[in-house]
Enzyme design. Structure first.
Site, short mmCIF file in Angstrom:
data_model
loop_
_atom_site.label_atom_id
_atom_site.label_comp_id
_atom_site.label_asym_id
_atom_site.label_seq_id
_atom_site.Cartn_x
_atom_site.Cartn_y
_atom_site.Cartn_z
N SER A 150 0.83 -1.20 0.00
CA SER A 150 0.00 0.00 0.00
C SER A 150 0.87 1.26 0.00
O SER A 150 1.66 1.46 -0.91
CB SER A 150 -0.95 -0.05 1.20
N ASP A 174 -9.26 -3.69 -6.02
CA ASP A 174 -8.62 -3.21 -4.79
C ASP A 174 -9.26 -1.89 -4.39
O ASP A 174 -9.22 -0.93 -5.17
CB ASP A 174 -7.12 -3.03 -5.02
N HIS A 186 -7.70 -5.52 -0.70
CA HIS A 186 -6.43 -4.80 -0.60
C HIS A 186 -5.37 -5.73 -0.07
O HIS A 186 -5.55 -6.36 0.96
CB HIS A 186 -6.63 -3.62 0.35
#
Length: 511
Positions: A220, A447, A476
């Protein structure tokens, strides 16, 4: 090739200092080239000898922690110092050991000290034989000189949809958060809590551990941190894996707006899937009927909040929650059906739990962390990383109105005013990522936090990268979900070979 811990400190310091200066300003780099080894201002950081100790009684005895010192301001290396908490789990084979693999869970504001031992991150044995797994809390986070703004729970709440009648209150909230952070005595510190400086801290870690290069796995926000490292230190970059990537050209406001844009095709997909299962969920026989059910439910909750067992939810609460849920079609259908039933019969039902990136568990190492540390450190990075945040509140109003019309579920949340509108500028401008360093990018098609379009932007910025997209992949974070992309990561970390071309593979059953 890597420098083992047994190599001499003088070799380590000479390489490290040159590398540090290459990522500073041009004038600093010029000064460094004329400086003698005895007067190199960053030599003291490269030559630290960490005092390793067991991190946690509940973790393996081989899991060790230490605190390193780094300069708060790399343009003033003789000035104030802060501590960076680092952990390591040594490679299981001295013969096969390649080097170190630094880990970051995302954020910004996410602590990563316990990353080498968290259950969610299980590496195959061939990876653990080759790498020391290195965790660390980024500057200002967790055990690394944690910052606090003294924020209340209400001030920490950043899920604020645009409404004309509450906009003035939202502006005051944003101003209050910015002012409180600056006046808590950490204003000068906050200017230096940037991704660029965290990348420089990673290079201090590399130098202290005696390595010429580092490998890296970031999730991320950690993909942006990794990309910035490749830009500042391309010669120190070994095998870099970026899982669920952000678009470096959109940092940071553009990333929020990209989340809102990405939610709309997810809702379309969900409504089609749910309509095909109308007898199961009773939300509508066609995609249009399913969407109508959803928006009627949101409107009803705005009039009378709905309680499905986890507390009353307004329509805005439901919109904020469902933004991530819609990327998992079955989860979203179950949740909307649950809320619909609660609205109809006012009976309680179990509430859903949003997903997240791999998260570290608390460590017994060092000290307590302020309750608002995650929010304070996150805003510091979000606001100090870039100077592109609008300063005029009316710009946010106009954008929120526009984006609510474009992206009804979340557009106004994404574009409404943020504390960055009133934040004092960070110490440096935004990093432009544009290089040919090798990297492997992993991405789910669906996502909610870092949409596919953002990962494609990262791929364009890193010209030497290869990208593996999990078609049909939901949620995610890719690695560790037993997806088809896991093999690509293992092959790259253990052999150094990227796929010959970008790959698309199907999600495994149940992913």
């Amino acid at each position: 090739m890597n420098i083992r811990n047994g190599r001499t400190a003088s070799l380590l310091a000479a390489g490290a200092v040159a590398t540090f200066f290459s990522a500073l300003t041009p004038s600093m780099a010029f000064a460094a080239s004329d400086a003698s080894a005895a007067t190199d201002p960053l030599r003291q950081y490269a030559q630290q000898k960490p005092r390793w100790q067991r991190c946690d009684a509940g973790s393996p005895a081989t899991f060790q922690c230490a605190t390193l010192k780094v300069p708060l301001d790399y343009n003033d290396p003789g000035g104030k110092k802060i501590g960076i908490a680092v952990s390591r789990l040594k490679a299981s084979s001295a013969k096969e050991r390649r080097g170190v693999l630094l880990l970051n869970p995302g954020g910004p504001g996410g602590p990563g000290l316990n990353m080498p031992v968290i259950p969610e991150l299980t590496f195959p044995e061939e990876v653990k034989r080759q790498y020391d797994l290195i965790g660390f809390d980024p500057r200002g986070v967790g055990q690394s000189s944690p910052v606090s703004c003294g924020l209340t729970d209400e001030e920490k709440n950043d899920e604020r949809p645009y409404k004309a009648e509450t906009f003035a209150k939202d502006v005051e909230w944003a101003r209050t958060v910015a002012d409180r952070c600056w006046t808590k005595g950490v204003g000068d510190t906050l200017r230096h809590l940037t991704t660029r400086n965290t990348a420089r801290d990673m290079d201090v870690i590399r130098a202290v551990l005696g390595e010429r290069k580092i490998s890296y796995l970031g999730f991320s926000y950690g993909t942006y941190l990794g990309a910035v490292y490749t830009q500042l230190f391309p010669q120190r970059t070994d095998r870099f894996v970026l899982d669920s990537a952000t678009d470096p050209a959109g940092i940071w406001r553009g990333m929020f707006q990209e989340m809102a844009e990405g939610a709309e095709p997810a809702i379309t997909r969900w409504s089609e899937w749910t309509a095909q299962r109308s007898t199961t969920y009773n939300l509508g026989n066609t995609p249009a009927e399913v969407r109508e059910t959803l928006w009627k439910l949101i409107a009803q909750a705005d009039r009378t909040p709905i309680d499905s067992g986890g507390g009353p939810l307004t329509g805005d609460d439901i919109r904020a929650e469902l933004r991530t849920e819609f990327f998992r079609v079955q989860t979203a259908a179950e949740r909307v059906a649950e809320l619909k039933k609660a609205a109809e019969d006012k009976k309680s039902a179990p509430s859903g739990t949003p997903e997240g990136a791999p998260g570290p568990v608390p460590s017994a190492f060092a000290r307590d962390v302020p309750s608002d540390n995650d929010a304070a450190s996150a805003w510091a990075v979000l606001c100090a990383d870039t100077r592109t945040w609008p300063r005029d509140p009316e710009q946010y109003r106009r954008d929120a109105i526009r984006d609510k019309a474009r992206y009804p579920l979340y557009g106004d949340f994404a574009s409404n005013i943020k504390p960055c509108a009133f934040w004092k500028q960070g110490s440096e401008p935004t990093t432009t990522v544009n290089n040919k360093v090798d990297a492997l990018i992993l991405q789910n098609q669906w996502d909610p936090q870092t949409p596919l379009a953002g990962a494609q932007g990262m791929h364009r910025a890193l010209h030497g990268s290869r990208m593996v997209v999990v078609a049909g992949g939901e949620g995610h974070i890719v690695y560790g979900s037993n997806s088809c992309a896991d093999k690509s990561l293992t092959d790259y970390l253990t052999t150094g070979r990227l796929p010959a071309k970008d790959l698309t593979c199907r999600a495994s059953a149940g992913q």
